[in-house]
Motif scaffolding. Structure first.
Motif, PDB file in Angstrom:
ATOM      1  N   ARG A   1     -42.379  51.622 134.171  1.00  0.00           N
ATOM      2  CA  ARG A   1     -41.407  51.210 133.468  1.00  0.00           C
ATOM      3  C   ARG A   1     -40.125  51.668 133.481  1.00  0.00           C
ATOM      4  NH1 ARG A   1     -43.197  51.916 127.521  1.00  0.00           N
ATOM      5  NH2 ARG A   1     -44.356  53.717 128.254  1.00  0.00           N
ATOM      6  N   CYS A   2     -39.966  53.157 134.214  1.00  0.00           N
ATOM      7  CA  CYS A   2     -38.686  53.693 134.166  1.00  0.00           C
ATOM      8  C   CYS A   2     -38.768  54.008 135.800  1.00  0.00           C
ATOM      9  CB  CYS A   2     -38.769  55.017 133.405  1.00  0.00           C
ATOM     10  SG  CYS A   2     -38.687  54.698 131.584  1.00  0.00           S
TER      11      CYS A   2
ATOM     12  N   LYS B   1     -32.722  55.287 127.768  1.00  0.00           N
ATOM     13  CA  LYS B   1     -33.002  56.129 126.626  1.00  0.00           C
ATOM     14  C   LYS B   1     -34.659  55.998 126.228  1.00  0.00           C
ATOM     15  CE  LYS B   1     -28.729  56.409 124.070  1.00  0.00           C
ATOM     16  NZ  LYS B   1     -27.940  56.210 122.613  1.00  0.00           N
ATOM     17  N   LYS B   2     -34.953  54.900 126.657  1.00  0.00           N
ATOM     18  CA  LYS B   2     -36.340  54.322 126.320  1.00  0.00           C
ATOM     19  C   LYS B   2     -37.285  55.179 127.382  1.00  0.00           C
ATOM     20  CE  LYS B   2     -36.152  50.628 129.771  1.00  0.00           C
ATOM     21  NZ  LYS B   2     -35.186  50.993 130.683  1.00  0.00           N
ATOM     22  N   CYS B   3     -36.615  55.888 128.266  1.00  0.00           N
ATOM     23  CA  CYS B   3     -37.361  56.596 129.414  1.00  0.00           C
ATOM     24  C   CYS B   3     -37.867  58.118 128.916  1.00  0.00           C
ATOM     25  CB  CYS B   3     -36.807  56.374 130.869  1.00  0.00           C
ATOM     26  SG  CYS B   3     -36.820  54.848 131.369  1.00  0.00           S
TER      27      CYS B   3
ATOM     28  N   VAL C   1     -41.722  59.022 129.512  1.00  0.00           N
ATOM     29  CA  VAL C   1     -42.398  58.021 129.779  1.00  0.00           C
ATOM     30  C   VAL C   1     -42.764  58.619 131.342  1.00  0.00           C
ATOM     31  CG1 VAL C   1     -42.311  55.570 130.699  1.00  0.00           C
ATOM     32  CG2 VAL C   1     -41.061  56.205 128.611  1.00  0.00           C
TER      33      VAL C   1
END
Length: 327
Positions: free
Chosen positions: A69-70, A60-62, A65
């Protein structure tokens, strides 16, 4: 009053009381599931909750982005660019090739366009500007990471057609029309190819607007057939007519992969594959659905093969699929 029957056993037998209680409970459950969005009981059941677990790819953090990081590797070979309909392909790509070097470049509702952003009142006008900025970040990221060879594009597309206006070049509001999307996708393909990338567009899944994920969860909880959840092919064609026309136009010149042949027959489109429910909601693959489709359809081989113009993807990229669907 609730305890009264047990105090006077002569009036009510224990069997009658429990029978009435079970019947009332069954009615309450059935009634609860007739309410839109009332899937609480399904969510409490772990197996049923998995049916609608979202496919978020690398996390979900992606969302929104555009950096490593992803990525599954510091030197990605494949970039997946688009909105949530791009993101829900990532689990499937990884399932089809666990060692894939991939980067996820996805922002909800924001398709892979160089100069177009949807104007969606519920998200606010600033969101459209954010979408334009994000796609510019993606362009810079791609140019800065030359290990990337293939770019898998995808979008629901309908968010650009349902509203009256779209944002062009980050500043001009223009009346929505299919030609804008066609020209926009062509511009994305042309830019990618001119910079040495091999792109492919993956068409959105066939759907009719209903929440098939919730429909399947309800049916399975109640022990009913989920065949009632399958969208009729005729309805799919009518519901997504404009989107299918856009994709058909693009497929005349550029590689496009469609799930239409795999999921649909002459009458309807399936919502499960080999016993695995495929959809989280109206059209996104669930986490397990994406993985199942990734293995069965062989996402990596199909997408990369199409990008390279390989015969392996001929069935998936045949423009007649869209010509027929858009009739």
């Amino acid at each position: 009053f609730v305890e009264q029957p047990f105090r006077k056993p002569g009036r009510f037998s224990r069997r009658a009381v429990f029978g009435a209680t079970f019947a009332a409970g069954s009615v309450a459950i059935a009634f609860g599931f007739t309410l839109d969005g009332s899937d609480g009981l399904a969510a409490r059941n772990r197996a049923l909750a998995q049916l609608s677990e979202p496919s978020v790819g690398l996390g979900k953090k992606c969302d929104a982005v555009a950096d490593l990081r992803c990525a599954s590797s510091p030197t990605p070979e494949v970039a997946v660019w688009g909105d949530s309909f791009a993101r829900h392909l990532v689990d499937g790509i990884i399932a089809s090739k666990p060692d894939v070097r991939l980067v996820q470049l996805a922002k909800n509702n924001c398709g892979p366009f160089l100069n177009l952003s949807p104007i969606m009142p519920r998200l606010g006008r600033d969101w459209s500007d954010d979408c334009a900025r994000y796609n510019e970040e993606v362009r810079r990221f791609l140019l800065a990471n030359r290990s990337i060879r293939y770019v898998v594009l995808s979008s629901q597309l309908s968010q650009y057609l349902k509203e009256d206006k779209v944002l062009v070049d980050g500043r001009n509001e223009v009346t929505t029309e299919t030609k804008l999307l066609i020209d926009g996708l062509r511009a994305t393909f042309a830019w990618l190819r001119s910079n040495g990338f091999e792109p492919v567009f993956v068409a959105p899944t066939p759907h009719d607007g209903r929440d098939t994920g919730l429909c399947v969860a309800r049916a399975r909880l109640l022990g009913l057939s989920d065949q009632q959840c399958e969208p009729a092919l005729k309805t799919v064609r009518e519901y997504d007519r404009d989107v299918l026309n856009v994709v058909a136009d693009i497929a005349d010149e550029y590689p496009v992969v469609s799930f239409m042949d795999y999921l649909c027959d002459d009458d309807s489109c399936k919502i499960e594959d080999k016993g695995v429910a495929l959809f989280e909601d109206f059209g996104h693959f669930s986490k397990e659905g994406s993985r199942q489709m990734g293995r069965a359809f062989d996402f990596y081989r199909a997408f990369i093969g199409a990008a390279k113009g390989s015969p392996v993807a001929e069935r998936a990229t045949d423009a007649k699929v869209f010509d027929n669907a858009a009739l």
